[in-house]
Motif scaffolding. Structure first.
Motif, mmCIF file in Angstrom:
data_model
loop_
_atom_site.group_PDB
_atom_site.id
_atom_site.type_symbol
_atom_site.label_atom_id
_atom_site.label_comp_id
_atom_site.label_asym_id
_atom_site.label_seq_id
_atom_site.Cartn_x
_atom_site.Cartn_y
_atom_site.Cartn_z
ATOM 1 N N ARG A 137 0.829 -1.212 0.000
ATOM 2 C CA ARG A 137 0.000 0.000 0.000
ATOM 3 C C ARG A 137 0.859 1.257 0.000
ATOM 4 O O ARG A 137 0.596 2.204 -0.747
ATOM 5 C CB ARG A 137 -0.942 -0.006 1.218
ATOM 6 C CG ARG A 137 -2.108 -0.960 1.100
ATOM 7 C CD ARG A 137 -3.134 -0.698 2.177
ATOM 8 N NE ARG A 137 -2.663 -1.060 3.496
ATOM 9 C CZ ARG A 137 -2.841 -2.244 4.067
ATOM 10 N NH1 ARG A 137 -3.474 -3.205 3.399
ATOM 11 N NH2 ARG A 137 -2.412 -2.487 5.284
ATOM 12 N N VAL A 191 -6.544 -2.183 -0.511
ATOM 13 C CA VAL A 191 -6.598 -0.850 0.102
ATOM 14 C C VAL A 191 -7.930 -0.546 0.774
ATOM 15 O O VAL A 191 -8.052 0.467 1.464
ATOM 16 C CB VAL A 191 -6.294 0.250 -0.943
ATOM 17 C CG1 VAL A 191 -4.944 -0.009 -1.586
ATOM 18 C CG2 VAL A 191 -7.377 0.339 -2.009
ATOM 19 N N SER A 194 -11.184 -2.556 2.836
ATOM 20 C CA SER A 194 -11.804 -3.768 3.358
ATOM 21 C C SER A 194 -13.130 -4.024 2.651
ATOM 22 O O SER A 194 -13.959 -3.112 2.526
ATOM 23 C CB SER A 194 -12.052 -3.617 4.865
ATOM 24 O OG SER A 194 -12.874 -4.672 5.331
ATOM 25 N N HIS A 206 -4.438 3.005 3.104
ATOM 26 C CA HIS A 206 -5.628 2.227 3.419
ATOM 27 C C HIS A 206 -6.822 3.157 3.549
ATOM 28 O O HIS A 206 -6.739 4.196 4.216
ATOM 29 C CB HIS A 206 -5.415 1.455 4.730
ATOM 30 C CG HIS A 206 -6.327 0.296 4.907
ATOM 31 N ND1 HIS A 206 -7.408 0.319 5.762
ATOM 32 C CD2 HIS A 206 -6.337 -0.935 4.328
ATOM 33 C CE1 HIS A 206 -8.044 -0.838 5.712
ATOM 34 N NE2 HIS A 206 -7.417 -1.610 4.846
#
Length: 394
Positions: free
Chosen positions: A11, A308, A310, A333
């Motif tokens: 990320r 990146v 959920s 994220h």
């Protein structure tokens, strides 16, 4: 043996590729050239994509408008995925030459249902060229009226005018011109708007040799998105997977490609960007928190967003209909969404973290700084409000 990147390292590497961390872009052209193309179906969102990548330089929305409308260093036309994008002027011709025929060939059945058969399209292109050469820039509504006088009649209240203009752009005839009041678009001949009589040999080669252009597209994609795989490249460009793989093979054959394991998935990076993996435990602080706008390239550059974002919160970013909502990005994220509220000229940035863990004493000052910078970019003062919807808290 391929280098192994943890999810956090992958990320952070993508954030750096996207210029959301590290040295900021020098100006709007520098940012867009680095990304290759920025989604521009939402004009204001396309400008806002420049902000987090130019943070600290003083570049604002007015500068992006000027680059599009007066300087012509940025040009908007139909490119990746057959949709409207903003690109650097020096990249537009070869991108249209490579991608335009692919997407112009598609959509035939839809065009037929709108009354745009091959004869109408051919006559429409001739009429558009004549009218824009004599009178451009013109709005789409004015173009529809003008081509009707020349015998090319399309239903003005249908989607036919949009499809005709998009088809003409993919054929390399026209592009977006200067915006009128309230960002109303106009259209101009591409050859008039992107007038580059002294184009370099590499630019001309890219226009004339599709395989060279395909390799450059893959190269520029990885420069702005690595680590990423060929399936990501295909999803970003909407080219067939076999063509995307061929683009990667060109780079590999030239010794430009390294393979890495990115959180358990095979991916590629350019060899000259093959630096040691970032340390996810390194303190990042506010410099790695960014507010991304609608349709930000960071969220549109890959086959999926699982690395990146959920899956539990995916619908908070894309509920349907192709709309990509603004995102709060922390170390690469997505940790929440945000939106703007205006009341009597005052701007409030409303941040909505996905869970209570997002409301930490470390993140709040960073959110306040980003909210203030959104206001600066838009030419107004801005305040921050943080809200949590109890029904959506993790």
């Amino acid at each position: 043996m391929a280098r192994v990147l943890s999810a956090a390292q992958a990320r952070i590497a993508r954030v750096r590729s996207q210029r959301l961390a590290g040295p900021p872009g020098a100006d709007a052209h520098d940012v867009v050239h680095g990304l290759l193309a920025v989604p521009a179906q939402d004009t204001r969102a396309s400008r806002l994509a420049v902000r987090p990548r130019c943070r600290g330089t003083g570049i604002d929305a007015v500068a992006v408008v000027r680059a599009c409308n007066q300087e012509r260093s940025l040009v908007r036309t139909w490119l990746l995925r057959g949709t409207l994008h903003m690109a650097a002027a020096e990249d537009v011709r070869w991108l249209v030459a490579l991608l335009g025929p692919v997407f112009a060939a598609g959509g035939g059945p839809r065009r037929l249902r709108l009354g745009l058969d091959e004869d109408t399209l051919a006559r429409g292109l001739v009429a558009l060229r004549e009218i824009l050469a004599a009178e451009g820039p013109l709005t789409r509504a004015t173009l529809v009226e003008a081509i009707a006088i020349k015998g090319v009649v399309v239903a003005p209240r249908s989607q036919a005018p949009a499809h005709l203009v998009g088809y003409a752009a993919k054929r390399g005839l026209l592009c977006r011109g200067p915006d009128l009041e309230h960002d109303e678009p106009t259209y101009v001949l591409l050859d008039d708007w992107v007038d580059r009589p002294g184009r370099s040999a590499p630019e001309l080669t890219l226009e004339r040799e599709p395989e060279v252009a395909l390799a450059e597209l893959a190269r520029r994609y990885l420069r702005a998105h690595a680590p990423a795989g060929d399936a990501d490249f295909a999803a970003w460009s909407a080219l067939p997977l076999h063509q995307a793989k061929r683009g990667f093979r060109h780079l590999a054959a030239a010794g430009e490609l390294d393979t890495v394991d990115a959180a358990g998935s095979p991916a590629a990076v350019l060899t000259r960007n093959s630096e040691p993996p970032p340390d996810p435990d390194e303190p990042t602080g506010a410099s790695h928190l960014r507010l991304l706008g609608h349709f930000d390239p960071y969220l549109l550059g890959y086959r999926n967003r699982d690395l990146v974002l959920s899956p539990r919160f995916a619908k908070r970013i894309q509920a349907g209909g192709g709309i990509i909502h603004p995102a709060i990005l922390l170390d690469g994220h997505v940790v929440g969404t945000w939106h703007q509220q205006r009341d009597r000229g005052l701007l409030t940035v409303v941040a909505e973290p996905f869970n209570r863990e997002g409301l930490t004493s470390t993140i709040l000052p960073a959110l306040e700084a980003e909210a203030a910078d959104v206001g600066r970019f838009l030419g107004t003062d801005a305040t921050l409000t943080v809200t949590v919807n109890p029904g959506q808290v993790g």
